[in-house]
Design an enzyme around this catalytic site. Structure first.
Site, PDB file in Angstrom:
ATOM      1  N   LYS A 101      -5.840 -20.552   8.368  1.00  0.00           N
ATOM      2  CA  LYS A 101      -7.257 -20.639   8.024  1.00  0.00           C
ATOM      3  C   LYS A 101      -7.645 -22.092   7.758  1.00  0.00           C
ATOM      4  CE  LYS A 101      -7.382 -15.953   6.135  1.00  0.00           C
ATOM      5  NZ  LYS A 101      -5.983 -15.585   6.435  1.00  0.00           N
ATOM      6  N   GLU A 116      -2.297  -5.652  11.054  1.00  0.00           N
ATOM      7  CA  GLU A 116      -2.542  -5.561   9.621  1.00  0.00           C
ATOM      8  C   GLU A 116      -3.790  -4.715   9.354  1.00  0.00           C
ATOM      9  OE1 GLU A 116      -4.756  -8.700   7.514  1.00  0.00           O
ATOM     10  OE2 GLU A 116      -4.046 -10.024   9.097  1.00  0.00           O
ATOM     11  N   ALA A 163       1.933 -16.449   0.026  1.00  0.00           N
ATOM     12  CA  ALA A 163       3.223 -15.765   0.120  1.00  0.00           C
ATOM     13  C   ALA A 163       3.645 -15.546   1.570  1.00  0.00           C
ATOM     14  CB  ALA A 163       3.150 -14.423  -0.602  1.00  0.00           C
ATOM     15  N   ASP A 164       2.698 -15.701   2.506  1.00  0.00           N
ATOM     16  CA  ASP A 164       3.032 -15.532   3.925  1.00  0.00           C
ATOM     17  C   ASP A 164       4.201 -16.421   4.328  1.00  0.00           C
ATOM     18  OD1 ASP A 164       0.757 -13.966   3.918  1.00  0.00           O
ATOM     19  OD2 ASP A 164      -0.390 -15.240   5.280  1.00  0.00           O
ATOM     20  N   LYS A 223      -5.582  -4.390  -1.979  1.00  0.00           N
ATOM     21  CA  LYS A 223      -5.102  -5.405  -1.044  1.00  0.00           C
ATOM     22  C   LYS A 223      -3.670  -5.727  -1.429  1.00  0.00           C
ATOM     23  CE  LYS A 223      -6.308 -10.010   0.741  1.00  0.00           C
ATOM     24  NZ  LYS A 223      -7.280 -11.131   0.612  1.00  0.00           N
TER      25      LYS A 223
END
Length: 302
Positions: free
Chosen positions: A157, A23, A139-140, A84
């Protein structure tokens, strides 16, 4: 979708050689200049040393790129105004001709479209604390539930609701396995305090699961390989607990909500751990990139 594959990535994909997607958000938004470009080049070098081809992903002038050259990496690292981009933003960015760094969801989508099966990142997004009030979920998770890609990460996280995230992944049918551990890692921490039901011990085992996914021909969901940061490089757990509690309180006092919560908490952690959280983050990313390259090699050797 019109993808721009670098010549190196295109040749590797066409020849079924190992490729690892990376990423670009960590470059544009996760690290200060000039360290961000140094880390970007370092991570690509880690992939190459393991015999794989790095495919850093970003959108430049409205065109999704899979694999960046040095000048393009420099743009992502140093150009002002880099957006982003999650996967929902991609059509808007393309139509508008803007440049942006890709998050986990956008990177996973573009990698899969390019035929890249393995993706390395730091930590996934997930279900946020106070979800019952805010309904805030990364949204991942939804994207990974419908994208056939193997994601090597250090869990989610630790600022998130970890057990709720694991439950959500189960509901969505996303496979999760600990790498060499039966504990789910906590991004900065080797152990989030929560177990995983499956453990994989080497890259060949991961590649076997990927092949089984294809043989089963079930839903196009991801495989998450949760790779813990080494204990000697993790953030001190007691420090983490104390500073995170302070950060959550500060966030509430400041009235921060929605998309502002995660950057607020991560910035608070970095500043109030004297950079130790950033060091743990980078240690996790390096380990994930190295493992992803080995998995890609095992997958390509099938």
């Amino acid at each position: 979708m019109v993808l721009v594959l670098s010549e190196e990535v295109r040749e590797a994909v066409d020849a079924s050689r190992p490729v690892v997607a990376l990423e670009s958000t960590i470059i544009a938004h996760g690290l200060p200049r000039p360290r961000n470009l140094q880390v970007a080049l370092e991570l690509e070098d880690v992939v190459r040393r393991e015999g794989a081809v790095p495919a850093t992903i970003a959108v430049l002038d409205g065109r999704p790129h899979v694999g960046l050259d040095k000048d393009q990496l420099d743009r992502i690292a140093n150009e002002d105004g880099i957006r982003k981009l999650g996967h929902r933003d991609l059509p808007l960015a393309m139509a508008s001709g803007v440049s942006g760094a890709t998050t986990v969801s956008a990177t996973a989508l573009l990698a899969a479209r390019a035929g890249v099966r393995v993706f390395a990142t730091g930590g996934l997004g997930g279900v946020h604390r106070e979800w019952t009030v805010t309904q805030d979920e990364s949204a991942d998770l939804g994207l990974l539930a419908r994208t056939r890609i193997t994601v090597v990460c250090a869990g989610v996280k630790s600022i998130l609701d970890v057990p709720a995230t694991l439950q959500r992944l189960e509901t969505l049918g996303v496979s999760v396995a600990g790498y060499g551990t039966d504990r789910f890692p906590g991004f900065y921490l080797s152990d989030s305090g929560h177990p995983v039901e499956w453990t994989l011990d080497d890259p060949e085992q991961v590649a076997d699961v990927m092949r089984a996914q294809d043989t089963l021909d079930g839903p196009d969901s991801a495989l998450i390989v949760a790779n813990p940061v080494p204990r000697e490089e993790q953030l001190d757990p007691a420090l983490h607990t104390r500073v995170l509690a302070d950060a959550l309180h500060a966030c509430e006092e400041a009235g921060v909500a929605g998309q502002g919560v995660t950057p607020f908490l991560l910035d608070h952690l970095m500043r109030h751990t004297d950079g130790a959280s950033l060091a743990a983050n980078l240690a996790a990313v390096r380990g994930n990139v190295r493992l992803a390259a080995r998995i890609a090699a095992a997958w390509a050797g099938a």
